[in-house]
Structure formats: structure tokens, C-alpha cells
Write an enzyme that holds these catalytic residues in place. Structure first.
Site, PDB file in Angstrom:
ATOM      1  CG  ASP A 159     -10.744   5.515   0.413  1.00  0.00           C
ATOM      2  OD1 ASP A 159     -11.100   5.393   1.566  1.00  0.00           O
ATOM      3  OD2 ASP A 159      -9.342   5.391   0.126  1.00  0.00           O
ATOM      4  CG  ASP A 160      -9.339   9.771  -2.779  1.00  0.00           C
ATOM      5  OD1 ASP A 160      -8.378   9.064  -2.332  1.00  0.00           O
ATOM      6  OD2 ASP A 160      -9.792   9.038  -3.785  1.00  0.00           O
ATOM      7  NE  ARG A 205      -5.690  12.082  -5.964  1.00  0.00           N
ATOM      8  CZ  ARG A 205      -6.127  11.841  -4.498  1.00  0.00           C
ATOM      9  NH1 ARG A 205      -7.125  12.451  -3.818  1.00  0.00           N
ATOM     10  NH2 ARG A 205      -5.735  10.620  -3.996  1.00  0.00           N
ATOM     11  CG  ASN A 224      -0.812   9.554   1.425  1.00  0.00           C
ATOM     12  OD1 ASN A 224      -0.247   9.574   2.550  1.00  0.00           O
ATOM     13  ND2 ASN A 224      -2.170   9.468   1.628  1.00  0.00           N
ATOM     14  CD  GLU A 251      -9.082   5.123  -3.098  1.00  0.00           C
ATOM     15  OE1 GLU A 251      -9.854   4.630  -2.552  1.00  0.00           O
ATOM     16  OE2 GLU A 251      -8.473   6.104  -2.589  1.00  0.00           O
ATOM     17  CG  ASP A 252      -6.506   7.777  -5.750  1.00  0.00           C
ATOM     18  OD1 ASP A 252      -7.151   8.208  -4.701  1.00  0.00           O
ATOM     19  OD2 ASP A 252      -5.320   7.100  -5.365  1.00  0.00           O
ATOM     20  CE  LYS A 262      -6.750   3.576  -1.237  1.00  0.00           C
ATOM     21  NZ  LYS A 262      -6.653   4.376  -0.190  1.00  0.00           N
ATOM     22  CE1 TYR A 317      -3.862   1.951   0.754  1.00  0.00           C
ATOM     23  CE2 TYR A 317      -3.258   2.438   2.927  1.00  0.00           C
ATOM     24  CZ  TYR A 317      -4.185   2.695   1.674  1.00  0.00           C
ATOM     25  OH  TYR A 317      -5.046   3.484   2.198  1.00  0.00           O
TER      26      TYR A 317
END
Ligand SMILES: O=C([O-])CC(=O)C(=O)O
Ligand SMILES: [Mg+2]
Length: 564
Positions: A268-269, A156, A417, A245-246, A174, A103
Site C-alpha cells: 500500500d505504501d 515504519r 502522515n 502495510e508500513d 486500513k 484512520y
């Protein structure tokens, strides 16, 4: 000889090399003599039977022989693609050591180098050109009973921008945590990459790049494609959880708003990051014995993640008893031009309610058009500073020292991150505040020693939240994921803080505690869903039983052959 087995036998028609090539079923050298006979495996494996513990020992020795994090990552992924049970057994036994490899931060390198290090297929790569045959594509998935989907379009990835098809790495990473920390069987998880092209020139010009080699499709085409995908998922797996996600800012919030009432989904973000950050902030406030609603909170990064956290902080402040207007006045959002105020041009809709009014800052002294981060430190004297900018180094010594001057024991969370995007390293923050600080980061960092004291660094990462939410939603069959359910996950996390509970230790529990924490989060999230009428009504005992029964552990089962 049989390996100890508490689970019922599994009936399968796979045999011979097909069985060895099915990662969910493969046991390698752990096939027993009886199984080798029954499944036509004679001669296909070295003769000695091994237990999973013996296999884990060998795999760990091999793992240790790799010097670089990315090579360790490639090695672990190869095991995952060969034998999922062994992969999770190895991961669980070395969780602290291997999470940063599977991860964040190493998964960031794996996304950037996705096409270079590609070994074998996993999950579904759904390209724009497949948009009118999505039912067929979903039918091709190797998993039949999918319950959790992590989907990205790779625009992203962490703080690394557009990685195109490389985003698949984050969906895989994830879901590994869903299994390792949330007990969701790998048989139920599906990573998905929606390939709509990439605007990353480097990738477009890279002869190795494996995704569609054109710019991202236009907004209308994009929206239609995502819509076709969501509808196809609803037809194939109506109860699956979809984790966005992202996605890049212009799509993240609109997609969430479009689908959150229609399907069981969350971003999630935006929501996972908000839930974990509020949970960690509550833990920090409890250990300082102050209320979150008494804090001024500065965000550096006013995108969907920053604004999502800010809204959740405001809800928490209101729940503590202050008015919404008061709570909003305590929030300061900073983007690359400085503080967002009611005279900032081009505000996005989700930023509108988070600006400071020009009258509120009328007596501030600042020299450029909008107050800078340092000006905000000097004039507002905040107690909390949160970085979600993706820009390394923004929390300078001057900024941190200015903050320290204005408050006791600042709470500083540089969350960007992976590690190299961080706004300031924990070591810098601890040095600049002379150790009088509560800190949490988004990626893992080793403990820091300062003036003879050891400071463990909490990793305020969504991985504390999403596995438990998934487990809870599946246990109670929740139809939707509400803000209240996310709030209950935050509260559960804050209640598990060793520092807040005992005055010592980490601000957040160790990752090795994650399985137990995920179960507690699952229980509380499911209770909240039931109270809101979003889920099955289950008595507490039955709910616990479902959570425990659903919790998959990496053990081999005994196989019995059925004819094909
Ligand atoms: O993956 C992580 O570590 C946290 C996350 O969602 C992000 O930064 O996009
Ligand atoms: Mg993310």
C-alpha cells in the site's frame, strides 16, 4: 417487531451470551422478541427493542461526550469489538467526522499507545516464536472465509517509525476502510501483526509493552518467517488479497518483488500511495490544463514510497508520449543529503534509475556537495513538489517562495502522515503562494480561508485507492495485482475530480463519495485484469452485478437458529 430487512435470514448455532459476545453477529438491543426467545437471550438485554438507527443515535451521543481524539478512537474501537454492524453503521453516517479518528491521523496515536490503550483482542498477532505452528495459528482466527489480509511488522508506521506490536492499529484501521468505503464484509477481513521484536528502545523499556521484548530478529530469520507466513496463508486462504502495510524501507520493496508474482498482493505504501498520488496529480494537471509529462517533479523523501511514486509518474509521462529518458530527466529525488545524482554514494537499487546525471546539473550553482531542495527550486524550476519525507517543516517559506517564482500555480503535495509529520501545513503553503497553488495532503486538513476565498484541502491518501482495488480483485478473482490495474485506479480517481471536471470544488471527491468511487475503481481495475488475462472473463453487466452483490452494507439480518 422486525427491523426492515432485505437480506435473507442467517442461520446460526450461537445463542445466549456467546451470541452477544460475537461482534459479527451481535445486535444488542436490536434482537427482536422472537429472536430473544429463540436464542436464549431473555433477561440478558434491557427489555426495549431498538432499531439500528436508535442504537446509532445513542452511540453518537456517547461519542460526542469524549473530548480527545484518542478517547473517541478507543470508544469506536470498543463498539467495533462488540458489534461490527453498529460500528459500520455509525461510521458510515458520520464518515467525514470519524475517518480521522478511526484512520489517519488519530490511528497514529493509537499505534504509539497501543499497549496502553489495549482493550481486547482483534485479528492475529503472529510472533516469531510461533513460526513453526502457523497453520494452527491461522486456524485460530475468528474469521473463517478470509478474503483481505492487511499485514504489518510495525517497523515504519506512518511517519512514526518503529512501533512494534502497535502496528496492529494500522492493520485494523486500513481494514475498517475496506469495509466502510469498499464494501468488503468485515467477516472477510483479517488484520495481522507479524511480531519480530522492535528496535524502539522506549517500547522495549515500557513495562506495559505487549509485544516481544527483544530487538528485531536478523534478516535471515525475518525472511524465513515472512516466507512461512505467506505459504501458510496460501494453504489456508489461497485466494486472499495480502496488503503489505508500513514495512520499513529495507524490506518493503524486496518483499513486494518476491511475492507479487506468487500471490495476489500489493504494498500500500509503495503502490497505493503511488496510485493515489498519480491520480491526484493528473487531476491537478487537468484542472491547470497542462500535461503531467510537461512538468518537472521534485520529491522530498527518496525511500520506497517516494521512488514508487516517481516510477509511476514516469510511466504516466511515457503513456502521454514522451520518451522514458526524457521523463526520467524531469524527476528530481531529494534525500537528507540533497539531490540524488549519479555521484551520490550508497544508492539503493530502487534509487539507481532515478538520479540526475552530473552533466545535466553541470551549470547549476550550489554550495554544498549535492544541491539542496532550495537549489533545485532555483535551478530546475519545477511545477510539482511532493513530500514523502516523514519530516515536519521541510517545505520552508524560502523553498515554497522560490518554487512560486519559477512557475505558475505550483502543485504542492506535502503527503507525510500523520498530520504532525507534514512538510508544511496547507495554511502556510497558501499564505506563502498567496493562494495561487494546488495543494493536497496525506492526512486530513480543514479548508483554509485566504483573502476571502475558501480552499478545500484534498486528502491524497491511499484510502481513495485500496478499497476499490480490493472490491475489483474479489469481483473478478484476479490472480495478481499488476501495475496496469493500479494505473487504472489512478485514472478513475482523476476522472472523478470535481475541480478538474467543473472548475470548482475539491481537487478530489469528498470521502462521502468514496463508496461510489470504489465501485467505479473496482470495475475499471477488474476490466484491466481481464484484458491482461489475470482474471475471470466477465461481461460488463455481470461484473457490475458481482461488485454490487459483494458490497456489504451494515444492516442487521434476521437470525434463525440451527442446532449446534
Ligand atoms: O495510512 C495512511 O494514512 C497512509 C499510509 O499508508 C502511510 O502513511 O503509511
Ligand atoms: Mg501505510
Amino acid at each position: 417487531m422486525n427491523s426492515p430487512n432485505t437480506k435473507s435470514p442467517l442461520y446460526t448455532a450461537y445463542a445466549g451470551s456467546a451470541l452477544l459476545e460475537t461482534p459479527l453477529l451481535n445486535k444488542g438491543s436490536a434482537f427482536t422478541a422472537e429472536e430473544r426467545l429463540a436464542f436464549n437471550l431473555a433477561g440478558l438485554l434491557p427489555p426495549r427493542y431498538e432499531t439500528i438507527e436508535e442504537q446509532v443515535s445513542r452511540a453518537y451521543l456517547q461519542y460526542k461526550s469524549f473530548d480527545t481524539a484518542i478517547n473517541k478512537h478507543i470508544y469506536l474501537r470498543a463498539i467495533q469489538d462488540n458489534n461490527e454492524t453498529l460500528f459500520y453503521s455509525l461510521l458510515q453516517q458520520h464518515l467525514d467526522e470519524m475517518l480521522p479518528i478511526v484512520y489517519t491521523p488519530t490511528v497514529g496515536d493509537a499505534c504509539e499507545q497501543f499497549s496502553d490503550i489495549y482493550r481486547s483482542a482483534r485479528g492475529l498477532f503472529i510472533s516469531y516464536q510461533d513460526r513453526y505452528q502457523l497453520d494452527d495459528v491461522l486456524r485460530n482466527a475468528t474469521k473463517r472465509k478470509v478474503k483481505v489480509i492487511v499485514i504489518t511488522d510495525g517497523e515504519r508506521v506512518l511517519g512514526l517509525g518503529d512501533q512494534g506490536i502497535g502496528g496492529m492499529g494500522i492493520s485494523i484501521g486500513k481494514l475498517s476502510l475496506y469495509t466502510a468505503c469498499g464494501g468488503i464484509s468485515p467477516a472477510y477481513t483479517l488484520p495481522v501483526m507479524l511480531d519480530v521484536g522492535t528496535n524502539n528502545e522506549k517500547l522495549l523499556n515500557d513495562p506495559m509493552y505487549m509485544g516481544l521484548r527483544h530487538k528485531r530478529v536478523n534478516q535471515l530469520e525475518y525472511d524465513e518467517f515472512v516466507d512461512l507466513f505467506i505459504k501458510a496463508v496460501k494453504r489456508r486462504w489461497p485466494e486472499a488479497i495480502i496488503q503489505f502495510e508500513d514495512f520499513a524501507q529495507p524490506n518493503a520493496m524486496p518483499l513486494l518483488q518476491r511475492y507479487r508474482e506468487q500471490v495476489c498482493c500489493f504494498n500500500d505504501d509503495i503502490q497505493g500511495t503511488a496510485a493515489v498520488t498519480v491520480g491526484t496529480l493528473l487531476a491537478a494537471c487537468r484542472s491547470k490544463q497542462v500535461k503531467l509529462s510537461a512538468q518537472k517533479v521534485v520529491f522530498v523523501g527518496a525511500g520506497s514510497a517516494g521512488c514508487g511514486i516517481a516510477e509511476q509518474v514516469i510511466s504516466q509521462m511515457v503513456a502521454e508520449g514522451v520518451s522514458e529518458a526524457q521523463a526520467r530527466s524531469q524527476i528530481f529525488m531529494i534525500d537528507r543529503f540533497g539531490l540524488l545524482t549519479d555521484s551520490t554514494p550508497g544508492l539503493r537499487d530502487f534509487q539507481q534509475a532515478l538520479v540526475q546525471s552530473s552533466t545535466a546539473i553541470a551549470d547549476w550553482s550550489y554550495s554544498s556537495e549535492f544541491p539542496s531542495l532550495r537549489d533545485v527550486m532555483n535551478c530546475a524550476k519545477p511545477g510539482v513538489l511532493i513530500g514523502v519525507s516523514g519530516q515536519p517543516g521541510l517545505f520552508t517559506e524560502a523553498v515554497v517562495k522560490a518554487m512560486k517564482k519559477g512557475c505558475d500555480t505550483p502543485i504542492i503535495f506535502p503527503l507525510s502522515n500523520p498530520s504532525r509529520q507534514i512538510e508544511a501545513t496547507p495554511e502556510q503553503v497558501i499564505n506563502w503562494t498567496e493562494g495561487d497553488v494546488i495543494i493536497a495532503t496525506g492526512s486530513p486538513f480543514p479548508a483554509v480561508s485566504y483573502a476571502g476565498k475558501r480552499y478545500p484541502i484534498a486528502q491524497c491518501n491511499n484510502s481513495y485507492i485500496f478499497p476499490g482495488i480490493g472490491l475489483g480483485v474479489l469481483a473478478c478473482k484476479a490472480r495478481l495485482i499488476s501495475d496496469e490495474m493500479l494505473g487504472s485506479a489512478s485514472k478513475t480517481l482523476s476522472e472523478a475530480s470535481p475541480l478538474a471536471n467543473t472548475g470548482q470544488g475539491g481537487l478530489l471527491p469528498a470521502f462521502t463519495e468514496l463508496a461510489a468511487l470504489s465501485k467505479q475503481i473496482a470495475f475499471n481495475v477488474a476490466k484491466t485484469a481481464m484484458q491482461q488475462g489475470l482474471a475471470l472473463e466477465l461481461a460488463d453487466e455481470l461484473l457490475w452485478q458481482k461488485i454490487n452483490d459483494n458490497f456489504w452494507t451494515p444492516q442487521y439480518r434476521q437470525y434463525k437458529r440451527v442446532s449446534a
